[in-house]
Design a protein around this motif. Sequence first.
Motif, PDB file in Angstrom:
ATOM      1  N   CYS A 218       0.941  -1.235  -0.052  1.00 58.30           N
ATOM      2  CA  CYS A 218      -0.133   0.127   0.095  1.00 58.30           C
ATOM      3  C   CYS A 218       0.901   1.280  -0.048  1.00 58.30           C
TER       4      CYS A 218
ATOM      5  N   VAL B 240       2.662   2.899   2.283  1.00 60.17           N
ATOM      6  CA  VAL B 240       2.902   3.624   3.611  1.00 60.17           C
ATOM      7  C   VAL B 240       4.035   3.240   4.144  1.00 60.17           C
TER       8      VAL B 240
ATOM      9  N   CYS C 119       2.460  -4.349   8.107  1.00 61.14           N
ATOM     10  CA  CYS C 119       2.053  -3.073   7.686  1.00 61.14           C
ATOM     11  C   CYS C 119       0.713  -2.980   8.605  1.00 61.14           C
TER      12      CYS C 119
END
Length: 300
Positions: A18, A20, A29
Motif C-alpha cells: 500500500c 505507507v 504493515c
Amino acid sequence: MNWLILLSNSLMKRCLACGVTFPSKSLCCPVCGVEPSNIDGFAAYAPDLAHSGGGFKASYFADLAQLEARHFWFQVRNQLIVWALKAYCPQFRSFLEIGCGTGYVLSGIAEAYPHVKLQGSEIFSAGLAFAAERQPTINFMQMDGRNIPFVDEFDAIGAFDVLEHIEEDEQVIVQMDKALKHNGVVLITLPQHPWMWSQTDSYAHHVRRYTAKELRGKVENAGFQILRITSFMSLLLPLMFLSRLRQRQSKAQYDPISELKISSWLNTIFKVVFNLERMIIRFGLSLLFGGSLLLVAKKI
Ligand SMILES: [Zn+2]
C-alpha cells in the motif's frame, strides 16, 4: 506534529502493498496488514522471483561459495570495499547489501566492522542459504532491488557487481537513494567498457557493461553527489582482454566456473598486482581504464 517529527527521524519500512511507511521494527504493515512471505526461513519481499534463479544452475552457488574464498578477485575486491567504507563513511552503523549472493562481501565487512548492523538481500533465495551458513549473525532477506521495502533506514548501501544484471538499473539506484539516510553513502562496483563484452558477460546474464560516464550520469540523476569514481582491474586489463578475445574465437562450450579456477601461483601473482593497484587507488589516483568500476556517492 511531534509524533510526525519523531516518526520521520526513526528507521522506516515501506509497505510494498500500500506504500505507507511505518517504523521498521514491525514486520507487518499497520494499514493493510500485509507482511513479507517466508521462504526457507527468510523474510521474502519478492517471493514470485525467489526461485527464478536468473538462469543460473542451483549448483552454481555451491561452486561459487567454495571458489570465491580462494580467488584473488573476490579477496582483493573485498579489501577495496572495506577500505572505501572506511574512507568515505567512517561513522556508518548500518549497511544493506543488494544482491549479496553467497555473502562473501558481507563476511568481509562483518570481520572489519563487527559492530555494524548488517543486512544482506538477494533476489534468488538459493544464494541465501549459503550466505546465512557463512555468517549466522547477519540478517538476510529475499528482496528485489527494484522495490526496496525501506525508507531512510541505512547509513550505507552496496551493490557489488549487481546492476549490470538488471534492465531497470536506474530504478535500483533511485530505490537505494530512498532507503539511505540523509548523507548516507552508496557503493557500487560493476564491469566496465562495453568493448570488453564477451561470453562471460552473456553467461553471467549481464545486460550491459558500463562506461564511467554512463554510471556517473545514472547515479547523479538519482540525486547523489559523486565522492569517488575509479576503475580497478586496470593492470590486469590487457590479460583480461586477451583471455576474452580467445574466448570469442573458441567454439567450446563456456564454463564460468572453470574461468575462476586458476593455478595457485597465478592467483598469488594476480593478487600482488591487484594489491599494488589498490594502493594506487588508496593513494588518491583514480584509474581511467580497468575491467571494473568502483563508485562511491553520497545522498544529498
Ligand atoms: Zn500496507
